[in-house]
Enzyme design. Structure first.
Site, mmCIF file in Angstrom:
data_model
loop_
_atom_site.group_PDB
_atom_site.id
_atom_site.type_symbol
_atom_site.label_atom_id
_atom_site.label_comp_id
_atom_site.label_asym_id
_atom_site.label_seq_id
_atom_site.Cartn_x
_atom_site.Cartn_y
_atom_site.Cartn_z
ATOM 1 N N SER A 230 0.844 -1.203 0.000
ATOM 2 C CA SER A 230 0.000 0.000 0.000
ATOM 3 C C SER A 230 0.874 1.245 0.000
ATOM 4 O O SER A 230 2.086 1.166 -0.256
ATOM 5 C CB SER A 230 -0.929 -0.026 1.217
ATOM 6 N N ASN A 231 0.301 2.373 0.286
ATOM 7 C CA ASN A 231 1.054 3.625 0.384
ATOM 8 C C ASN A 231 0.401 4.483 1.464
ATOM 9 O O ASN A 231 -0.711 4.193 1.900
ATOM 10 C CB ASN A 231 1.085 4.334 -0.980
ATOM 11 N N PRO A 232 1.085 5.553 1.908
ATOM 12 C CA PRO A 232 0.547 6.293 3.072
ATOM 13 C C PRO A 232 -0.540 7.322 2.750
ATOM 14 O O PRO A 232 -0.804 8.187 3.570
ATOM 15 C CB PRO A 232 1.789 7.012 3.632
#
Ligand code: CTP
Length: 422
Positions: A230-232
């Protein structure tokens, strides 16, 4: 003792408090204290005469921000446009006490001090709390000015009855700070249709009743039941766009990856996790008039998703990835007539070059370039955006709150001529 609990909705809200030169200005100090206690971020704007009644030091200390008065500050170069920045920053502008003089200026559209110039620039609800002698209040000129403000959609708090500074007793007192807090809550909670019609709001009609589809947040691409790529992305930019579009009267569908944010009022929210789910949800609403892809969609997902938790072994592990579907690209291949497609590009280098390429390759109408920096990008409160248009327009918006950036993006989209039929 005052409980801050009933004012929980004030937490983190941006409040501009205009203080005018009247005896009731002493109550502004307590009002700032209550707003701060409820968790609001308060910026005091004082008229030049306000300082005769309450010192900037007092108001600045309780608000924890320097009090602003000058429209043309000499010390801070280049900040003469701050009435615009402030007007867009605010969730609510309160003028308390509002003197007869300031009411007249606002009603007349004057902008010869920072407070009244900011009122003209503000896009948020405006609450005016008049305070003056009874005869001044009753004068037809003041009553006419108050009616003008009401017709602009401003909230006007009724004055209280009691002893006045003149020694007389009558109508015209500033309500007690606790009562003003109640009005603050009402003004903040007012629905979009109750908000003041501001100059510039004519753009709103361009989005009224349009179907706007916004995506937000990250996607999660599962490796196994307990791990994902995922990513933030926090989703704040997309949620701000959805909220702003709904406020402009659009029918809004928000397709969101995992995000810890409240659904904005009058927004239909569809929660998804993976890029594939996001693709399906977007495609189910592909007839939208405007699609804004603010989501940080994963470009790759694990080739296989293990049904059970993968157990560690000695040595290296190889994860095979497959490309996810480019949702925007898929959308533009079947775009409906007049549909506007807006993309985002988060870049760490060669921003303009990359954004121009994505605009072209994905056949978009607009792309919002977002350069990753301490004050811009994932998980930040602010964004520094360059908006690039299909027609070659390129506009850099300085670091602003994501809510403000959303307003600017929607402004530009709303004011662009309709896309010619394909
Ligand atoms: N996007 C999309 N579907 C994907 C990936 C991205 O619709 N599978 C959208 C994003 O929501 C964004 C735009 O495409 O609006 C640009 O995304 P970005 O990841 O920055 O660009 P890419 O085209 O993936 O290019 P690169 O990975 O080379 O930066």
């Amino acid at each position: 003792m005052t409980s801050s609990k009933p004012y929980a909705e004030l937490r983190g809200r941006h409040i501009l408090l205009g203080v005018c030169g009247g005896i009731a200005a002493y109550k502004s100090v307590e009002l700032v204290r209550l707003l701060k206690k409820a968790g609001a971020d308060v910026q005091v704007l004082a008229t030049p005469d306000a300082g005769r009644f309450v010192t900037p030091l007092t108001l600045g200390t309780v608000s924890e921000r320097p009090v602003l008065t000058d429209l043309f500050p000499e010390a801070e170069e280049g900040s003469w446009t701050r009435h615009v920045t402030l007007g867009r920053w605010a969730d609510l502008l309160v003028v308390a006490p509002a003197t007869a003089q300031t009411l007249a200026k606002i009603a007349g559209g004057f902008c010869d001090n920072l407070l009244v110039a900011t009122v003209l620039s503000a896009r948020c609800p405006i609450l005016v709390c008049p305070a003056m002698d009874e005869d001044m209040l009753a004068h037809p000129a003041t009553q006419r000015n108050l009616n003008t403000l009401r017709s602009c959609g401003y909230f006007v708090a009724p004055t209280a009855y009691g002893p006045l500074a003149s020694g007389l007793t009558g109508q015209g007192r500033l309500p007690e700070p606790e009562e003003i807090m109640q009005r603050v809550r009402e003004a903040l909670a007012a629905g979009p249709d109750d908000r003041p019609a501001h100059p510039g709001a004519e753009n709103d009609d361009r989005l009224r009743n349009k179907h706007v589809l916004v995506t937000a947040g990250p996607t999660r691409e599962y490796v196994d039941p307990v791990r994902f790529l995922s990513n933030p992305s926090s989703g704040k930019m997309g949620f701000a766009l959805a909220e702003a579009a709904a406020r402009r009267g659009a029918r809004v569908t928000l397709v969101s990856g995992p995000a810890q944010l409240d659904t904005p009022a009058r927004v239909e929210r569809i929660d998804v996790e993976t890029a594939e789910e996001m693709h399906d949800a977007v495609m189910a609403h592909r007839a939208a008039d405007i699609v804004i892809m603010a989501a940080a969609v994963a470009d790759y997902a694990p080739k296989e998703r293990a049904l059970q938790k993968i157990k560690k072994k000695n040595g290296e592990m190889t994860l095979r990835l497959r490309r996810t579907t480019d949702i925007l690209y898929a959308l533009q291949q079947q775009r409906s007539e007049g549909q506007l497609l807006v993309g985002f590009a988060l870049e760490t280098s060669d921003g303009l070059e990359n954004a121009r390429r994505k605009l072209r390759e994905k056949n978009l109408d607009w792309i919002a370039l977002n350069m990753l920096a301490a004050d811009s990008g994932f998980e930040t409160e602010t964004n520094r955006i360059t908006l690039l248009g299909r027609d070659g327009r390129e506009e850099t918006v300085p670091a602003t709150s994501k809510r403000e950036a959303a307003e600017i993006i929607l402004d530009r989209i709303a004011s662009a001529p309709d896309r010619p039929a394909a």
